[in-house]
Design an enzyme around this catalytic site. Structure first.
Site, PDB file in Angstrom:
ATOM      1  N   ASP A 346      -5.380  -1.047   1.335  1.00  0.00           N
ATOM      2  CA  ASP A 346      -4.985  -1.663   0.066  1.00  0.00           C
ATOM      3  C   ASP A 346      -3.535  -1.312  -0.268  1.00  0.00           C
ATOM      4  OD1 ASP A 346      -5.663   1.062  -0.329  1.00  0.00           O
ATOM      5  OD2 ASP A 346      -5.820   0.722  -2.480  1.00  0.00           O
ATOM      6  N   GLU A 347      -2.943  -2.108  -1.121  1.00  0.00           N
ATOM      7  CA  GLU A 347      -1.629  -1.859  -1.717  1.00  0.00           C
ATOM      8  C   GLU A 347      -0.568  -1.479  -0.677  1.00  0.00           C
ATOM      9  OE1 GLU A 347      -2.968  -0.471  -6.172  1.00  0.00           O
ATOM     10  OE2 GLU A 347      -3.006   1.041  -4.607  1.00  0.00           O
TER      11      GLU A 347
END
Length: 537
Positions: A346-347
Site C-alpha cells: 500500500d501507499e
C-alpha cells in the site's frame, strides 16, 4: 473485630427496603417450594457475542460446583489440543469459583464434557453445546470447534467468573442446545507493532482478548518506516538498528526469533493463526536506514520517527533488493507455520506504476517459492495478483474496479474498510487517541454493514473474511489498545462469525452491553459508547 452495620440512608427506612424486597423473596421461596429451576441469574443461550447460528433453549441449567470435572477423552493429537483448551478454561474458572475443576481423560456423562465427533457438516470450527442438569457437553469434529464451544460456555457464565479472586456464584449455564459454525473462514485482527513496539506479553494479552470472541487470525505488521520488529539473521541490522526507535523517538524494540516463536506457540494454543507482514516496496525507511545498498543512490537515510507515509521505496532495479527479499521471506517462512505471508504493497507513492507491477511480480514469486500464500493490501490488485493471492481491502467506498475485477478472476478478499473497522479511527471528535482521516467511527457504524455485499458487483463467495486493523501511530500501551479495540472488536468478530440472519443492531447493542461487566472483571479499559445501554448507565 466485627464492623458495625452502616446506618440506613436518609429517607429510606429499613422497613421500606424490606417491603420492596418482599416480592423477590416470595418469588424465590415459591421457586424452591415448587422444585422449579431458578433461572434469574442465568444468561440466556443466545445472549452472547458473536451470536450463535442456532439456539434451542429448554430444560434445567447446569450448575458448576465443587464436584465438577472437565472430561476430555482420547489420546489423539486433536484430543491433546482439546485438553489444552480445557486447561485454559479451568485456569480462568478456578480462581473465581474456588473449585479444583480437574481435567481428566476419563470418560463420564457428568461435568463439562468435550467430545470429538458429531456432525462433520459443522466443519473445522463448528460445535454443538448441550446443557442440562447433569452436564455441559460440547461436541465438535475438530479441536478448534471445541475451543470455540468453550468460549461460548465462558460467556454463558456470570461476568464475575473472570475475576482473579473467589466470588460467590452461583455458576449456572442455561439449559438447551447451541449449534454453531462461522460464516467466514478468516476472522482477523491486526496489531501494528512497527509505529510503536509492543512486547510479547502485550501481544499475548491482546490474543487472549480477541480469542474470547472467536477471532482466528492475528496479523502482525512487523515492518514500517518507523521500525523493523523481527530479527533476520542474514540482515541483522534490520532489527538492531532499524528497530531501535518508534514514533516520537522512543526506544523501539524487536522480537528475537525465540520471542516470535513464543507468540506463535501462544497463538496456536488458542486456535489463532499468525500472519506476519513485511511491508514493501514502500513503508521501508527502517530497512533503508539499516542498509545503504538497498537505496538506489547507495546512501542510507536517517531513522524516521514521524507519521508521514509514501516517501520511502526499495530500489526496484537493483538485484540486491531481491536478494534481501528472498532472505527475509525465507527466514520468516521457516519460522511461521501458517499459510499466509503478507507483503503489504500500500501507499507506494514513491514507486512508479511500472516499477510497482514489476516489483510485485518478483515479490509474489519469492513468497510462493517458500510455500506461502501471498496476502497484500488491495493495491496489489492494480498489479497482477498470482493465483491464490488474497487482497486486503482497506478503502472506504467498495467500488474500486481493479478490486472487483480481481475478485471475479479468483482473488479472495479480506475486508477491512477503514471507515468501518479500522480500530484506530476516533469514535468522535473528543476521542483522545487515534486518527480521523477515514472519519469518526462509532460502534454502530463499525457493526452495521454486511461484508458479503460491501464490494459492489462482487460475488459473496470471493469474500474470505474480515479483519479489524489497529494502527499504532498514537497508541503505545495496552490500555490504548483496549480503549480503541473495545467495544468495536467484538463487532468485527460477529461480522465474521454470525449468520446474516443474526445481524441486527438493536439485538447486538443489548448483547454487547452485557459484555461490559466482563471487560471490567478482566481489567479491559473500554470506551463506554453512548450508543450502547451499558449496565448501570
Amino acid at each position: 473485630m466485627g464492623v458495625p452495620p452502616s446506618p440506613p440512608p436518609q429517607g429510606r427506612p429499613v422497613e421500606g427496603n424490606l417491603v420492596r424486597r418482599l416480592p423477590k423473596l416470595l418469588c424465590s421461596l415459591l421457586l424452591v417450594a415448587s422444585g422449579a429451576p431458578d433461572t434469574r441469574s442465568v444468561t440466556p443461550l443466545g445472549q452472547i457475542v458473536p451470536a450463535p447460528a442456532s439456539v434451542r433453549p429448554g430444560g434445567e441449567p447446569y450448575v458448576i460446583s465443587a464436584r465438577t470435572v472437565i472430561r476430555v477423552p482420547g489420546q489423539s493429537r486433536e484430543a491433546r489440543k482439546a485438553r489444552t483448551a480445557a486447561e485454559q478454561l479451568a485456569g480462568v474458572l478456578r480462581p473465581s469459583t474456588g473449585y479444583r475443576l480437574p481435567v481428566t481423560t476419563r470418560g463420564g456423562r457428568d461435568g463439562i464434557v468435550l467430545k470429538l465427533g458429531g456432525d462433520r457438516g459443522l466443519g473445522a470450527e463448528g460445535y454443538r453445546l448441550d446443557s442440562s442438569r447433569a452436564s455441559v457437553t460440547i461436541i465438535a469434529p475438530k479441536a478448534a470447534g471445541l475451543f470455540y464451544g468453550l468460549q461460548t460456555l465462558r460467556q454463558l457464565l456470570p461476568a464475575s467468573v473472570e475475576k482473579a479472586e473467589r466470588q460467590p456464584g452461583p455458576w449456572k449455564v442455561a439449559g438447551g442446545t447451541i449449534t454453531d459454525e462461522p460464516r467466514f473462514a478468516y476472522r482477523g485482527a491486526m496489531l501494528d507493532v512497527s509505529r510503536h513496539f509492543f512486547t510479547v506479553e502485550q501481544v499475548k494479552r491482546y490474543i487472549d482478548q480477541m480469542t474470547l470472541y472467536k477471532i482466528n487470525t492475528l496479523h502482525l505488521h512487523l515492518s514500517d518506516d518507523q521500525g523493523w520488529r523481527i530479527a533476520v539473521d542474514s540482515w541483522p541490522r534490520l532489527a538492531t538498528y532499524g528497530g531501535s526507535t518508534q514514533v516520537g523517538g522512543g526506544p523501539g524494540g524487536y522480537y528475537t526469533k525465540d520471542d516470535y516463536r513464543e507468540i506463535l506457540r501462544y497463538a496456536a494454543d488458542r486456535q489463532l493463526e499468525v500472519v506476519p507482514e513485511i511491508d514493501m516496496p514502500g513503508h521501508t525507511n527502517a530497512a533503508l536506514a539499516s542498509y545503504a545498498e538497498l537505496n538506489c543512490n547507495g546512501v542510507a537515510p536517517p531513522l524516521y520517527t514521524g507519521t508521514d507515509v509514501g516517501f520511502s521505496s526499495l530500489c526496484v532495479p537493483k538485484d540486491v533488493t531481491y536478494d534481501f527479499i528472498d532472505d527475509v521471506v525465507r527466514e520468516l517462512a521457516e519460522l511461521t507455520p501458517g499459510r499466509y505471508l503478507h507483503i503489504g504493497g500500500d501507499e507506494a507513492h514513491s514507486t512508479s506504476h511500472e516499477d510497482y507491477v514489476a516489483f510485485m511480480d518478483k515479490a509474489q514469486a519469492v513468497v510462493g517459492k517458500y510455500g506461502k500464500t501471498v496476502v497484500g493490501w488491495h493495491q496489489l490488485t492494480g498489479a497482477k495478483p498470482v493465483k491464490g493471492a488474497v487482497a486486503q481491502y482497506w478503502g472506504t467506498a467498495g467500488t474500486e474496479q481493479e478490486v472487483v475485477d480481481a475478485a471475479k478472476a479468483g482473488t479472495k478478499l479480506v475486508l477491512s474498510p477503514a471507515n468501518r473497522i479500522y480500530l484506530d479511527m476516533k469514535y468522535n471528535e473528543n476521542t483522545p487517541l487515534g486518527l480521523s482521516w477515514a472519519g469518526y467511527v462509532e460502534v454502530r457504524q463499525s457493526y452495521d454493514w454486511d461484508p458479503g455485499a460491501y464490494i459492489k458487483d462482487t460475488p459473496s463467495s470471493a469474500i474470505l473474511g474480515v479483519e479489524g486493523p489497529l494502527w499504532s501511530e498514537t497508541l503505545s500501551t495496552s490500555d490504548h489498545i483496549e480503549f480503541m479495540a473495545f467495544p468495536r472488536l467484538p463487532g468485527v468478530a460477529e461480522l465474521g462469525w454470525a449468520p446474516p440472519s443474526a445481524h441486527d443492531w438493536e439485538s447486538y447493542r443489548t448483547r454487547l452491553a452485557a459484555q461490559g461487566p466482563r471487560w471490567e472483571a478482566l481489567g479491559i479499559d473500554y470506551y463506554r459508547s453512548p450508543q450502547v445501554p451499558w449496565p448501570g448507565k
